[in-house]
Design a protein around this motif. Structure first.
Motif, PDB file in Angstrom:
ATOM      1  N   SER A 185    -128.556  -3.445  89.228  1.00 23.00           N
ATOM      2  CA  SER A 185    -129.141  -3.097  87.855  1.00 23.00           C
ATOM      3  C   SER A 185    -128.350  -1.676  87.594  1.00 23.00           C
ATOM      4  N   ALA A 186    -127.189  -2.076  88.065  1.00 25.76           N
ATOM      5  CA  ALA A 186    -126.478  -0.765  87.454  1.00 25.76           C
ATOM      6  C   ALA A 186    -125.955  -1.216  85.871  1.00 25.76           C
ATOM      7  N   PRO A 187    -126.348   0.171  84.886  1.00 23.38           N
ATOM      8  CA  PRO A 187    -125.650   0.111  83.322  1.00 23.38           C
ATOM      9  C   PRO A 187    -124.320  -1.280  83.641  1.00 23.38           C
ATOM     10  N   TRP A 188    -124.913  -2.077  82.342  1.00 23.33           N
ATOM     11  CA  TRP A 188    -122.986  -3.232  81.982  1.00 23.33           C
ATOM     12  C   TRP A 188    -122.608  -2.892  81.634  1.00 23.33           C
ATOM     13  N   ARG A 189    -121.101  -2.477  81.508  1.00 26.04           N
ATOM     14  CA  ARG A 189    -120.554  -2.443  80.450  1.00 26.04           C
ATOM     15  C   ARG A 189    -119.440  -3.939  80.572  1.00 26.04           C
ATOM     16  N   TRP A 190    -118.859  -3.799  79.554  1.00 21.86           N
ATOM     17  CA  TRP A 190    -117.928  -5.310  79.152  1.00 21.86           C
ATOM     18  C   TRP A 190    -117.127  -4.631  79.598  1.00 21.86           C
ATOM     19  N   PRO A 191    -115.834  -5.814  81.014  1.00 23.08           N
ATOM     20  CA  PRO A 191    -114.764  -5.788  81.223  1.00 23.08           C
ATOM     21  C   PRO A 191    -113.969  -5.913  79.796  1.00 23.08           C
ATOM     22  N   ASN A 192    -112.365  -5.002  80.618  1.00 27.64           N
ATOM     23  CA  ASN A 192    -111.253  -5.163  79.105  1.00 27.64           C
ATOM     24  C   ASN A 192    -111.308  -6.570  79.361  1.00 27.64           C
ATOM     25  N   SER A 193    -110.684  -7.281  77.934  1.00 28.75           N
ATOM     26  CA  SER A 193    -111.022  -8.985  77.055  1.00 28.75           C
ATOM     27  C   SER A 193    -109.326  -9.480  78.285  1.00 28.75           C
ATOM     28  N   ARG A 194    -108.311  -8.373  78.287  1.00 26.62           N
ATOM     29  CA  ARG A 194    -107.531  -9.289  78.294  1.00 26.62           C
ATOM     30  C   ARG A 194    -107.087 -10.330  80.048  1.00 26.62           C
ATOM     31  N   VAL A 195    -108.516  -9.518  81.022  1.00 24.00           N
ATOM     32  CA  VAL A 195    -108.516 -10.068  81.731  1.00 24.00           C
ATOM     33  C   VAL A 195    -109.015 -11.884  81.356  1.00 24.00           C
ATOM     34  N   PHE A 196    -109.386 -12.225  80.851  1.00 27.21           N
ATOM     35  CA  PHE A 196    -110.232 -13.461  80.215  1.00 27.21           C
ATOM     36  C   PHE A 196    -108.597 -14.292  79.518  1.00 27.21           C
ATOM     37  N   LEU A 197    -107.860 -13.193  78.793  1.00 26.57           N
ATOM     38  CA  LEU A 197    -106.841 -13.545  78.060  1.00 26.57           C
ATOM     39  C   LEU A 197    -105.576 -14.298  79.260  1.00 26.57           C
ATOM     40  N   VAL A 198    -105.853 -13.786  80.433  1.00 25.33           N
ATOM     41  CA  VAL A 198    -105.235 -14.127  80.439  1.00 25.33           C
ATOM     42  C   VAL A 198    -105.597 -15.187  82.345  1.00 25.33           C
ATOM     43  N   ILE A 199    -106.706 -15.603  82.745  1.00 20.26           N
ATOM     44  CA  ILE A 199    -107.389 -16.396  83.296  1.00 20.26           C
ATOM     45  C   ILE A 199    -107.090 -17.190  82.559  1.00 20.26           C
ATOM     46  N   LEU A 200    -107.538 -17.349  81.590  1.00 16.35           N
ATOM     47  CA  LEU A 200    -107.211 -18.659  80.742  1.00 16.35           C
ATOM     48  C   LEU A 200    -106.171 -19.667  80.780  1.00 16.35           C
ATOM     49  N   PRO A 201    -104.965 -19.867  80.661  1.00 11.90           N
ATOM     50  CA  PRO A 201    -104.046 -20.498  80.475  1.00 11.90           C
ATOM     51  C   PRO A 201    -103.544 -20.750  81.907  1.00 11.90           C
ATOM     52  N   SER A 202    -104.548 -19.854  83.068  1.00 14.75           N
ATOM     53  CA  SER A 202    -104.929 -20.485  84.868  1.00 14.75           C
ATOM     54  C   SER A 202    -105.577 -21.191  84.265  1.00 14.75           C
ATOM     55  N   ALA A 203    -106.502 -21.515  84.437  1.00 13.30           N
ATOM     56  CA  ALA A 203    -107.379 -22.756  83.525  1.00 13.30           C
ATOM     57  C   ALA A 203    -107.103 -24.095  83.009  1.00 13.30           C
ATOM     58  N   TRP A 204    -106.011 -23.129  82.170  1.00  8.69           N
ATOM     59  CA  TRP A 204    -106.009 -24.516  81.232  1.00  8.69           C
ATOM     60  C   TRP A 204    -104.516 -25.166  81.899  1.00  8.69           C
ATOM     61  N   LEU A 205    -103.282 -24.920  82.800  1.00  7.73           N
ATOM     62  CA  LEU A 205    -102.468 -25.249  83.563  1.00  7.73           C
ATOM     63  C   LEU A 205    -103.395 -26.245  84.552  1.00  7.73           C
ATOM     64  N   ASP A 206    -104.376 -25.647  85.095  1.00 10.52           N
ATOM     65  CA  ASP A 206    -105.558 -26.602  86.032  1.00 10.52           C
ATOM     66  C   ASP A 206    -106.120 -27.795  85.691  1.00 10.52           C
ATOM     67  N   THR A 207    -106.385 -27.011  85.044  1.00 13.27           N
ATOM     68  CA  THR A 207    -106.997 -29.005  83.766  1.00 13.27           C
ATOM     69  C   THR A 207    -106.319 -29.858  83.791  1.00 13.27           C
ATOM     70  N   CYS A 208    -105.314 -29.522  83.313  1.00 15.27           N
ATOM     71  CA  CYS A 208    -103.852 -30.584  82.348  1.00 15.27           C
ATOM     72  C   CYS A 208    -103.906 -30.537  83.805  1.00 15.27           C
ATOM     73  N   GLN A 209    -103.351 -30.362  84.895  1.00 14.95           N
ATOM     74  CA  GLN A 209    -102.954 -30.576  85.954  1.00 14.95           C
ATOM     75  C   GLN A 209    -103.495 -32.250  86.732  1.00 14.95           C
ATOM     76  N   LEU A 210    -105.356 -31.737  86.307  1.00 15.51           N
ATOM     77  CA  LEU A 210    -106.414 -32.525  87.188  1.00 15.51           C
ATOM     78  C   LEU A 210    -105.900 -33.974  85.594  1.00 15.51           C
ATOM     79  N   ARG A 211    -106.522 -33.462  84.876  1.00 15.76           N
ATOM     80  CA  ARG A 211    -106.345 -34.421  84.006  1.00 15.76           C
ATOM     81  C   ARG A 211    -105.756 -35.320  83.903  1.00 15.76           C
ATOM     82  N   SER A 212    -104.123 -34.884  84.213  1.00 14.85           N
ATOM     83  CA  SER A 212    -102.941 -36.022  84.538  1.00 14.85           C
ATOM     84  C   SER A 212    -102.607 -36.847  85.657  1.00 14.85           C
ATOM     85  N   GLY A 213    -103.300 -36.171  86.542  1.00 17.07           N
ATOM     86  CA  GLY A 213    -102.385 -36.275  88.057  1.00 17.07           C
ATOM     87  C   GLY A 213    -101.287 -36.363  88.324  1.00 17.07           C
ATOM     88  N   ASP A 214    -101.093 -35.349  88.164  1.00 20.08           N
ATOM     89  CA  ASP A 214     -99.519 -34.902  87.880  1.00 20.08           C
ATOM     90  C   ASP A 214     -99.790 -33.592  88.060  1.00 20.08           C
TER      91      ASP A 214
END
Lengths: 87, 473
Positions: B404-433
């Motif tokens: 229950s330690a106090p919550w501190r927001w992480p560096n938002s750069r992490v999420f900015l870099v995770i997003l392209p990875s999630a987008w690539l994987d989603t495109c690959q899943l939807r296209s099947g290629d």
């Protein structure tokens, strides 16, 4: 394998076994081309049970390296693999 | 020479030019020469070890094939040799002090006290290829390769030498038997794989892994639970892109030589459970362990046909497979803990599947599937963490994560870099290629290639690319 098995008999025996022992739902309607592995109905670890069943029932040994989605994803694919060993 | 470095590309381009200029009969000897040149560039000692391993396994396969009545005992001799070599290089440094003391006690001329045993880069990968080859020759599922150059190339081929994919002889060696012409190359797909590999490595993996503070896994008490959760996801996604990027690059470069290599990842973050993850993450290793460890043990138990066999089959094969995977990664407490945990998770899933009828994926509500994916991410994070830190700090990390330690927001750069990875994987899943962008209209494809190419160029100028994580195994 016994030459008395027709293709339809092989498929029906496989269907019966899969529903009863692997999927554990005898009421399920399983079609010949329903995807079993890629459709989430069976997992890859169940393939050994199916391989041993095929070995005992039809006398065909499917090597470990062939227990994969290419050979075992549908009843049609399994039946075709069993059929390859026919004389 | 990392696969994503400009030096590697210059080397590959030079070999490619020679490959299609020389007469066809010189293609395989040239690739073998280039592969050894590449490896000698890393270390001449590594190349010497590879040459010995190649010679012994080549001879052993012919020896197995020559006398079928004794093939089983000869196979075991070959397995013992390869496993002993693997244990020597993986665990040798643990036993070295005892070995030196033994030399001293026996009055033998002891090696230098500063001596170290270094695991040759790629050893763990090519030794598995050698083992599966011997087993397949004994089972008559692959012919014993009579051409020494082809067999040597099977182990040494430079695009896959340092970190796989772990190929099977039946798939790889027949590709060497046919002459390859420049006209047969699928240039579009090979270039697409190279592009995707660079994008995953330079733009996603390196940035993500560099954004994790060095102390996050060593001293988790200094961070808030939210920060730790972000580093955990960042680490798992970073390792995935690092290794997937490496494999895409290796497959793309190899495609230019007209030799297909196996896929290693199939959208692992869309798995619903660990059994499925096992089939989607580092697939060539997992399939190797499945075919040569799990299935033989499981088949022997199921064949007994009794309750004992069925009962033991629920836990022995998953534990053996998971421990084999753990020990392959390294002979240390953290990898043993990693293997044990993976084995327990697989057993839990096997037991659960025995208690209820299976249902097709399409019949499971989306919210339930999403929950499964979230649960898997958390557990995958734990596994990734265990592979990065010793069990003690890993447990401290997790107790802090759920505190229950106090919550501190992480560096938002992490999420900015995770997003392209999630987008690539989603495109690959939807296209099947996996190369989904090749199906796009020309304009969209050009926009994507320009933006992603610009990002690769920009980030590759920021310094020497970080070494691939899996080259350390």
């Amino acid at each position: 394998m016994s030459p008395t098995w027709s293709e339809d008999e092989i498929k029906n025996r496989l269907r019966e076994y899969l529903c009863r022992e692997i999927i554990k739902d005898e009421g399920i309607s399983l079609q010949d081309d329903d995807p079993l592995l890629s459709g989430g109905l069976i997992d890859s670890f169940s393939l050994v049970y199916i391989a041993v069943f095929i070995e005992r029932e039809f006398g065909v040994r499917i090597p470990d390296t062939e227990l994969s989605v290419e050979t075992m994803d549908t009843i049609n694919a399994m039946s075709a693999r069993i059929g390859r060993e026919r004389p | 020479m990392a696969l994503s470095s400009s030096m590697f590309f210059a080397f590959a381009a030079f070999v490619l030019l020679l490959h299609y200029s020389l007469p066809k009969k010189w293609q395989n000897p040239l690739l073998l020469l280039a592969s050894y040149g590449f490896y000698i560039g890393l270390s001449p000692q590594f190349a010497a070890v590879l040459a010995v391993m190649t010679a012994v396994n080549y001879a052993c396969a012919l020896w197995i094939d020559r006398n079928r009545r004794r093939s089983r005992s000869r196979l075991w001799a070959g397995i013992a040799f390869n496993v002993a070599a693997l244990v020597f290089f993986k665990a040798g440094s643990l036993f070295l002090p005892d070995l030196l003391a033994l030399f001293q006690r026996l009055g033998l001329p002891a090696p230098s006290p500063g001596m170290r045993i270094v695991l040759p880069v790629g050893f763990s990968f090519y030794v598995l290829q050698a083992l599966s080859y011997l087993v397949d020759v004994e089972r008559r599922q692959a012919p014993a390769c009579a051409r020494p150059v082809d067999f040597a190339l099977y182990l040494a081929y430079f695009p896959k030498l340092t970190a796989g994919p772990i190929e099977r002889a039946q798939r790889f060696i027949p590709q060497l038997a046919v002459p390859r012409t420049a006209g047969q190359i699928d240039l579009e797909r090979s270039a697409g794989l190279i592009f995707l590999g660079l994008l995953r490595k330079i733009v996603i993996a390196d940035l993500l892994l560099q954004s994790i503070p060095a102390k996050a896994f060593r001293a988790p008490g200094e961070f808030s639970p939210l920060e730790l959760a972000a580093w955990l996801v960042a680490y798992a996604v970073g390792v995935y892109n690092d290794f997937c990027g490496y494999t895409d690059l290796a497959r793309g470069v190899s495609g230019l030589f007209g030799i297909g290599l196996s896929r290693n990842f199939n959208l692992p973050f869309f798995s619903r459970n660990f059994t499925e993850l096992w089939n989607r993450w580092h697939m060539t290793l997992c399939f190797w362990i499945r075919d040569y460890v799990y299935f033989p043990i499981s088949r022997a138990l199921v064949r007994r046909g009794d309750r004992f066999g069925r009962g033991v089959n629920l836990f022995l094969p998953p534990v053996a497979a998971a421990m084999a995977s753990g020990l392959w990664h390294g002979f240390s407490a953290k990898f043993i803990a990693w293997g044990a945990l993976m084995g327990l998770l697989l057993i839990a899933e096997r037991l659960a599947s025995q208690l209820r009828p299976a249902r097709p994926i399409s019949a499971i509500p989306v919210w339930k599937r999403s929950l499964s994916v979230l649960k898997l991410w958390l557990l995958a994070g734990l596994l990734a963490l265990l592979s990065a830190a010793e069990p003690g700090p890993a447990l401290a990390f997790f107790s802090r994560l759920f505190s229950s330690a106090p919550w501190r927001w992480p560096n938002s750069r992490v999420f900015l870099v995770i997003l392209p990875s999630a987008w690539l994987d989603t495109c690959q899943l939807r296209s099947g290629d996996e190369l989904f962008f090749l199906r796009w209209p020309l304009l969209w494809r050009a926009v994507f290639l320009a933006l992603a190419g610009g990002a690769i160029f920009l980030f590759s100028r920021s310094g020497i690319p970080a070494p691939y994580i899996y080259q350390g195994f």
